[in-house]
Scaffold this active site. Structure first.
Site, PDB file in Angstrom:
ATOM      1  N   TYR A  33     -12.067   0.836   2.170  1.00 17.27           N
ATOM      2  CA  TYR A  33     -12.957  -0.330   2.273  1.00 17.27           C
ATOM      3  C   TYR A  33     -12.346  -1.401   3.170  1.00 17.27           C
ATOM      4  O   TYR A  33     -11.171  -1.338   3.526  1.00 17.27           O
ATOM      5  CB  TYR A  33     -13.256  -0.895   0.876  1.00 17.27           C
ATOM      6  N   ARG A  52      -8.748  -0.929  11.386  1.00 17.32           N
ATOM      7  CA  ARG A  52      -7.957  -0.560  10.209  1.00 17.32           C
ATOM      8  C   ARG A  52      -8.698   0.461   9.360  1.00 17.32           C
ATOM      9  O   ARG A  52      -8.101   1.384   8.803  1.00 17.32           O
ATOM     10  CB  ARG A  52      -7.602  -1.791   9.379  1.00 17.32           C
ATOM     11  N   ARG A  99     -16.991  18.678  -8.245  1.00 17.64           N
ATOM     12  CA  ARG A  99     -15.661  18.128  -8.480  1.00 17.64           C
ATOM     13  C   ARG A  99     -14.523  19.160  -8.425  1.00 17.64           C
ATOM     14  O   ARG A  99     -14.412  20.013  -9.294  1.00 17.64           O
ATOM     15  CB  ARG A  99     -15.651  17.425  -9.843  1.00 17.64           C
ATOM     16  N   HIS A 101     -10.148  19.148  -7.012  1.00 20.55           N
ATOM     17  CA  HIS A 101      -9.104  18.257  -6.505  1.00 20.55           C
ATOM     18  C   HIS A 101      -8.880  18.376  -5.003  1.00 20.55           C
ATOM     19  O   HIS A 101      -8.623  17.384  -4.333  1.00 20.55           O
ATOM     20  CB  HIS A 101      -7.783  18.504  -7.243  1.00 20.55           C
ATOM     21  N   LYS A 151      -6.142   1.322   2.969  1.00 16.84           N
ATOM     22  CA  LYS A 151      -6.943   0.391   2.155  1.00 16.84           C
ATOM     23  C   LYS A 151      -7.958   1.191   1.331  1.00 16.84           C
ATOM     24  O   LYS A 151      -9.137   1.264   1.678  1.00 16.84           O
ATOM     25  CB  LYS A 151      -7.621  -0.643   3.063  1.00 16.84           C
ATOM     26  N   GLU A 184       3.942  -7.740  -1.709  1.00 17.26           N
ATOM     27  CA  GLU A 184       2.751  -8.539  -1.385  1.00 17.26           C
ATOM     28  C   GLU A 184       2.082  -8.930  -2.692  1.00 17.26           C
ATOM     29  O   GLU A 184       2.505  -8.497  -3.759  1.00 17.26           O
ATOM     30  CB  GLU A 184       1.793  -7.726  -0.496  1.00 17.26           C
TER      31      GLU A 184
END
Lengths: 285, 285
Positions: A33, A52, A99, A101, A151, A184
């Protein structure tokens, strides 16, 4: 114009935007995101955010999505909403698969690209007030995963750290490594100043390469201040003359208490203020 | 009966089950899950899975959800599908809120409770074949977050590790700590056997307390075998006489190669087989 959502090319009300329960973003946190602020009806550093996002997608071996495509969709969407002071949230998830992995075979068609655009809220006005006064933070052990440079939406550790801060009646939490290295904050980078020299954690897998962080570094260099991008400990943070957080929504947030210890004179420092003034000029130019 | 989905009390087709793009499960990985197998039309250890889900929810400070409620909804749903050999996937996410890092005020009404039930697929039949032959694994650095005891959907590190294994043409990856401690596989616990003594990683924040792991420990104790729940290194794993993974879908999976090193005689070991036979009796009784 109202707050809006975007879902794979369609613009709709936020309340009407849904994804499958078998989206890998929902079942595996398999999504990245960005959050982009706007000032005076113009987005700030949208290109850098898109760059990014493409980096994050590549690191996670998503199907190739071009910067041009993301940039154009973002701008079309932003222009539709016509909000002056807003934040745009962009998320790309790998999409809907049975689903398992392992990473599913690359299928570009399945990627889900969602966005929302919202007005700046009361919470953010509150942020302005705090920015003038400075905030208090605590340090917490960094329990996040090993790729914080990407991110992703795997944000539980960030979310819990932020809540731990609020429970302790301070504004934010700063992640510290096992060795005491300052990394951070829960959703912002951190800089400290000691004897006129500015320090910040270098770009590694353990911090996000913040768009605002890069902007601040540019400002610091233009001002001919000394910047050291290197590891430093929580002890050094506590003994700093000034400290501040940086982020797209955070902008520059002075830190005046760390774990109850006063930083400098207990008010936002002079260099911090100068840097913020220069950032403001860039944001609104 | 067909494969089905469940969404907050409603049963529907899997393709029709959607959640908001602002569900915290989608934006923060703020959700927990369980996978429950069934044999001969009966779920195995459903109560234990529900207990663990309630543990996960408590650790993440979700609104209180009772075991009874989850158990009843699960069983109603399972009985509706009437699948003989199936796996039920359950997920509870914190629900839909405007995106903020801190935990939203507890609102039980907003929790999203979703389930799917699916037949055992070709992939799983493939698993049976592998179980007879044994599998090869590689070790990878554990880059997951610090609370792997909570069964959250923050599974990117697991997903990437599994893919790394497949890329290396082996079946799974085993997470190793920085100090070389063997933790668990990408979605299974691991046991090793040396000179008749069985070793497995103790329950800590760094492994999931597997339902099958507990079952295997019970079996080991009933057989009067010696079990040591303690830390051991990858060196010890490579030098083991036998090794096996355990999980609800994995059941007992013999490991015959680790990083290219043959374990024992290169075929599933005798103790491993005995333990698996005893587990099978429990699964189908």
């Amino acid at each position: 114009m109202p707050e809006l959502a975007y879902l794979n090319g369609k613009v709709l009300a936020i309340q009407e935007a849904f994804v499958s329960i078998e989206d890998r973003g929902y079942q595996f946190g398999d999504a990245v995101y960005e959050v982009i602020p706007s000032y005076n009806g113009k987005m700030f550093k949208d290109k850098e955010h898109i760059e990014r996002m493409v980096y994050s997608l590549k690191q996670l071996r998503f199907p190739e999505v071009s910067e041009e495509y993301l940039y154009n969709e973002l701008n079309l969407f932003f222009n539709k909403a016509k909000l002056k002071r807003a934040s745009v949230y962009m998320q790309v998830s790998r999409g809907v698969y049975k689903r398992k992995h392992y990473l599913p075979d690359i299928e570009k068609a399945k990627i889900q690209f969602v966005m929302t655009i919202r007005n700046i809220t009361k919470d953010d006005v509150e942020t302005d007030r705090k920015r003038k006064k400075g905030i208090s933070v605590i340090t917490v052990n960094d329990a996040r995963w090993g790729r914080c440079d990407i991110k992703t939406v795997q944000l539980l550790a960030n979310s819990l750290a932020k809540q731990t801060a609020l429970d302790a009646r301070v504004e934010d939490a700063v992640f510290i490594s096992e060795e005491g290295i300052v990394r951070e904050a829960s959703s912002a980078n951190i800089f400290i100043i000691k004897n006129g020299i500015i320090f910040t954690h270098p770009k590694t897998f353990n911090i996000l390469s913040g768009v605002t962080r890069s902007e601040i570094i540019e400002i610091i260099k233009k001002k001919n201040l000394t910047l050291i991008e290197d590891f430093y400990t929580d002890r050094k943070l506590i003994n700093a003359d000034e400290a501040f957080l940086t982020g797209s929504i955070t902008e520059v947030m002075p830190v005046i208490f760390v774990n109850g210890n006063q930083i400098g004179t207990g008010v936002p420092g002079k260099i911090t203020k100068d840097i913020y003034d220069l950032l403001c000029k860039r944001m609104t130019s």
